[in-house]
Design a protein around this motif. Structure first.
Motif, PDB file in Angstrom:
ATOM      1  N   ASP A  98      -7.597   5.854  -8.320  1.00 25.95           N
ATOM      2  CA  ASP A  98      -7.753   6.366  -7.010  1.00 25.95           C
ATOM      3  C   ASP A  98      -7.279   5.138  -5.984  1.00 25.95           C
ATOM      4  N   ALA A  99      -6.090   5.327  -5.320  1.00 19.92           N
ATOM      5  CA  ALA A  99      -5.608   4.087  -4.629  1.00 19.92           C
ATOM      6  C   ALA A  99      -5.864   4.576  -3.270  1.00 19.92           C
ATOM      7  N   HIS A 143      -6.690  -1.412  -1.308  1.00 16.22           N
ATOM      8  CA  HIS A 143      -5.705  -1.771  -1.978  1.00 16.22           C
ATOM      9  C   HIS A 143      -4.353  -1.964  -1.020  1.00 16.22           C
ATOM     10  N   GLY A 144      -4.666  -2.121   0.258  1.00 21.90           N
ATOM     11  CA  GLY A 144      -3.535  -2.150   1.120  1.00 21.90           C
ATOM     12  C   GLY A 144      -2.562  -3.179   1.324  1.00 21.90           C
ATOM     13  N   ASN A 145      -1.561  -3.079   1.701  1.00 17.37           N
ATOM     14  CA  ASN A 145      -0.736  -4.317   2.129  1.00 17.37           C
ATOM     15  C   ASN A 145      -0.463  -4.570   3.764  1.00 17.37           C
ATOM     16  N   GLY A 189       1.993  -3.880  -5.695  1.00 20.01           N
ATOM     17  CA  GLY A 189       1.769  -4.572  -6.811  1.00 20.01           C
ATOM     18  C   GLY A 189       0.666  -3.797  -7.506  1.00 20.01           C
ATOM     19  N   LEU A 190      -0.317  -2.943  -6.915  1.00 23.88           N
ATOM     20  CA  LEU A 190      -1.310  -2.138  -7.397  1.00 23.88           C
ATOM     21  C   LEU A 190      -0.467  -0.995  -8.403  1.00 23.88           C
ATOM     22  N   ILE A 191       0.583  -0.415  -7.663  1.00 18.38           N
ATOM     23  CA  ILE A 191       1.500   0.622  -8.174  1.00 18.38           C
ATOM     24  C   ILE A 191       2.171  -0.081  -9.506  1.00 18.38           C
ATOM     25  N   THR A 192       2.611  -1.229  -9.462  1.00 24.25           N
ATOM     26  CA  THR A 192       3.638  -1.846 -10.516  1.00 24.25           C
ATOM     27  C   THR A 192       2.409  -2.178 -11.712  1.00 24.25           C
ATOM     28  N   GLU A 193       1.334  -2.649 -11.317  1.00 23.46           N
ATOM     29  CA  GLU A 193       0.127  -2.859 -12.308  1.00 23.46           C
ATOM     30  C   GLU A 193       0.054  -1.636 -13.219  1.00 23.46           C
ATOM     31  N   LEU A 194      -0.477  -0.490 -12.411  1.00 22.93           N
ATOM     32  CA  LEU A 194      -0.799   0.794 -13.033  1.00 22.93           C
ATOM     33  C   LEU A 194       0.348   0.996 -14.007  1.00 22.93           C
ATOM     34  N   ALA A 195       1.635   1.015 -13.604  1.00 23.32           N
ATOM     35  CA  ALA A 195       2.809   1.246 -14.500  1.00 23.32           C
ATOM     36  C   ALA A 195       3.029   0.071 -15.800  1.00 23.32           C
TER      37      ALA A 195
END
Length: 165
Positions: free
Chosen positions: A61-62, A67-69, A77-83
């Motif tokens: 749940d982002a 989790h903002g930039n 980075g959150l999206i990348t780490e999830l992948a």
């Protein structure tokens, strides 16, 4: 006479462990040689939602407030780490006893911004060789639209190269 209860420890293959984790049937003594969920997955609130041979899906749940930039959207980075977590989880289902693995390449293409959304990363092996496995992972939002496309190459380590990993 007092009876002593002993918990039997059972090390499961990664796929069996992950399936039991997912469906809530892990026994008290069940373990796996890989950490699941990983420390970073627990820290970021990732959830395993699907797993099979050479495939896995993770969700988070982002929220840009958490989790903002700098621009006020969810950090890439959150999206990348999830992948990466989905790919690593999927790869763990393919390794044999005495093997480990590590990423050698990760490429991310961001497609649209996210502010507040449940994101799902679904990874699948595209080409699985003896040493190198090529992965595709699509990160989608709840409406099914892709947020990012990720490709990765993971190497399987054997013998001394896998020690301590």
């Amino acid at each position: 006479m007092t009876s002593i209860s002993r918990t039997t420890s059972t090390e499961l293959p990664p796929l069996d462990y992950l399936r039991r984790l997912l469906d809530g049937t892990l026994g008290a003594g069940d373990s796996c040689r890989f950490a699941a969920p990983t420390a970073i997955a627990r820290t970021l609130g990732f959830r395993l939602v699907e797993v099979g041979p050479g495939t896995a899906a993770m969700e988070v749940d982002a929220d840009a407030d958490r989790h903002g930039n700098q621009q006020g959207t969810v950090h890439g980075g959150l999206i990348t780490e999830l992948a990466d977590a989905a790919i690593g989880t999927a790869h763990s289902t393919l390794v044999a006893a005495g093997e480990s693995f590590t990423s050698v390449e990760l490429r991310v293409v961001f497609l649209r911004p996210v502010w507040r959304e449940t994101l799902r990363a679904t990874a699948r092996a595209v080409e699985h060789g003896r040493t190198l496995t090529h992965w595709e992972c699509v990160v989608t939002r709840a409406d099914g639209k892709a947020v990012a496309r990720v490709s990765s190459v993971v190497t399987t380590l054997r013998g001394q190269r896998s020690a301590g990993r």
